[in-house]
Design a protein around this motif. Structure first.
Motif, PDB file in Angstrom:
ATOM      1  N   UNK A  52       0.832  -1.210   0.000  1.00 57.85           N
ATOM      2  CA  UNK A  52       0.000   0.000   0.000  1.00 57.85           C
ATOM      3  C   UNK A  52       0.867   1.261   0.000  1.00 57.85           C
ATOM      4  N   UNK A  53       1.949   1.246   0.774  1.00 56.99           N
ATOM      5  CA  UNK A  53       2.867   2.387   0.819  1.00 56.99           C
ATOM      6  C   UNK A  53       3.471   2.644  -0.551  1.00 56.99           C
ATOM      7  N   UNK A  54       4.015   1.604  -1.160  1.00 54.21           N
ATOM      8  CA  UNK A  54       4.685   1.751  -2.453  1.00 54.21           C
ATOM      9  C   UNK A  54       3.745   2.141  -3.576  1.00 54.21           C
ATOM     10  N   UNK A  55       2.585   1.512  -3.632  1.00 54.70           N
ATOM     11  CA  UNK A  55       1.630   1.806  -4.710  1.00 54.70           C
ATOM     12  C   UNK A  55       1.078   3.218  -4.581  1.00 54.70           C
ATOM     13  N   UNK A  56       0.698   3.627  -3.381  1.00 58.96           N
ATOM     14  CA  UNK A  56       0.152   4.984  -3.222  1.00 58.96           C
ATOM     15  C   UNK A  56       1.204   6.044  -3.532  1.00 58.96           C
ATOM     16  N   UNK A  57       2.427   5.809  -3.085  1.00 61.66           N
ATOM     17  CA  UNK A  57       3.515   6.741  -3.365  1.00 61.66           C
ATOM     18  C   UNK A  57       3.756   6.856  -4.869  1.00 61.66           C
ATOM     19  N   UNK A  82       8.102  14.767  -9.569  1.00 60.69           N
ATOM     20  CA  UNK A  82       9.135  14.487  -8.572  1.00 60.69           C
ATOM     21  C   UNK A  82       9.920  13.239  -8.941  1.00 60.69           C
ATOM     22  N   UNK A  83      10.934  12.927  -8.172  1.00 56.45           N
ATOM     23  CA  UNK A  83      11.766  11.753  -8.431  1.00 56.45           C
ATOM     24  C   UNK A  83      11.070  10.487  -7.938  1.00 56.45           C
ATOM     25  N   UNK A  84      10.809   9.584  -8.861  1.00 56.43           N
ATOM     26  CA  UNK A  84      10.215   8.302  -8.497  1.00 56.43           C
ATOM     27  C   UNK A  84      11.187   7.414  -7.740  1.00 56.43           C
ATOM     28  N   UNK A  85      12.476   7.460  -8.129  1.00 58.96           N
ATOM     29  CA  UNK A  85      13.481   6.677  -7.411  1.00 58.96           C
ATOM     30  C   UNK A  85      13.512   7.082  -5.933  1.00 58.96           C
ATOM     31  N   UNK A  86      13.494   8.394  -5.688  1.00 60.07           N
ATOM     32  CA  UNK A  86      13.530   8.873  -4.301  1.00 60.07           C
ATOM     33  C   UNK A  86      12.259   8.476  -3.553  1.00 60.07           C
ATOM     34  N   UNK A  87      11.123   8.638  -4.192  1.00 63.46           N
ATOM     35  CA  UNK A  87       9.858   8.274  -3.545  1.00 63.46           C
ATOM     36  C   UNK A  87       9.836   6.793  -3.189  1.00 63.46           C
ATOM     37  N   UNK A  88      10.246   5.944  -4.113  1.00 63.39           N
ATOM     38  CA  UNK A  88      10.220   4.498  -3.873  1.00 63.39           C
ATOM     39  C   UNK A  88      11.150   4.092  -2.734  1.00 63.39           C
ATOM     40  N   UNK A  93      12.253   2.801   3.011  1.00 61.67           N
ATOM     41  CA  UNK A  93      13.031   3.099   4.224  1.00 61.67           C
ATOM     42  C   UNK A  93      12.116   3.482   5.382  1.00 61.67           C
ATOM     43  N   UNK A  94      11.094   4.257   5.098  1.00 59.40           N
ATOM     44  CA  UNK A  94      10.153   4.646   6.149  1.00 59.40           C
ATOM     45  C   UNK A  94       9.387   3.435   6.652  1.00 59.40           C
ATOM     46  N   UNK A  95       8.959   2.579   5.737  1.00 60.02           N
ATOM     47  CA  UNK A  95       8.297   1.333   6.131  1.00 60.02           C
ATOM     48  C   UNK A  95       9.200   0.524   7.058  1.00 60.02           C
ATOM     49  N   UNK A 138       8.078   9.272   2.255  1.00 57.25           N
ATOM     50  CA  UNK A 138       8.037   9.287   3.719  1.00 57.25           C
ATOM     51  C   UNK A 138       6.604   9.414   4.222  1.00 57.25           C
ATOM     52  N   UNK A 139       5.838  10.316   3.629  1.00 62.48           N
ATOM     53  CA  UNK A 139       4.446  10.490   4.059  1.00 62.48           C
ATOM     54  C   UNK A 139       3.620   9.229   3.821  1.00 62.48           C
ATOM     55  N   UNK A 140       3.828   8.570   2.687  1.00 65.92           N
ATOM     56  CA  UNK A 140       3.105   7.324   2.417  1.00 65.92           C
ATOM     57  C   UNK A 140       3.484   6.257   3.438  1.00 65.92           C
TER      58      UNK A 140
END
Length: 170
Positions: A52-57, A82-88, A93-95, A138-140
């Motif tokens: 859920x975190x990865x897909x929503x992000x 934005x950067x998808x690599x950074x978001x992923x 990392x947050x998870x 991070x927010x996701x």
């Protein structure tokens, strides 16, 4: 002539190697989180939270890339923000941090930061692109991830209050 040719080739190889290492870690960090959740911890609830975190992000990143046309620094496209690599990687990392604690979170954030650095250093993104991607990830992660064991740390922000909510079972 050979020395000048070598001088020209080395930065190109270093840049390609830097970008390639970032690309590999971009895939490896979320994969490690998923495998760790499913096989090591037998934590299917956590694996579902990671999905859920990865897909929503990623959905938010792609929607922003589609609606905001920003040129990449190297001119290879208009999907820099934005950067998808950074978001992923920051989502993973947050998870990891939220679910399994700082002992795994700190190295995960170091890997995510390196991936973000490689995106800027290889002229794929501007600094603000990777910062926005990191914030989305991070927010996701904060939104979808519950702690597996130990203490939960959640940021709180409103119009007049900023802080951190800490909870746990003792």
């Amino acid at each position: 002539m050979a020395l000048s040719m070598l001088t020209v080739l080395l930065p190109c190889r270093a840049e390609v190697s830097l970008e390639t290492s970032g690309d590999a870690l971009h895939l490896l960090l979320p994969a490690t989180a998923l495998v760790g959740s499913m096989l090591v911890e037998d934590d299917y609830q956590g694996a579902w939270q990671l999905v859920k975190t990865g897909v929503s992000s990623r959905l938010l990143v792609e929607a922003l890339k589609y609606s905001i046309e920003k040129d990449r620094p190297d001119g290879s496209g208009d999907d820099s923000f934005p950067s998808g690599h950074s978001a992923d990687t920051f989502a993973a990392a947050t998870f990891i941090n939220q679910r399994y604690g700082w002992q795994y979170g700190v190295p995960s954030f170091a890997v995510a930061s390196y991936v973000a650095y490689t995106r800027v250093a290889s002229d794929q993104h501007h600094v603000e692109d990777v910062l926005a991607g990191a914030a989305i990830g991070i927010l996701a992660g904060w939104y979808f991830t519950d702690p597996y064991k130990g203490i939960s740390i959640v940021p709180i922000a409103s119009s007049d209050t900023y802080g951190v909510y800490i909870s746990g079972r003792f």
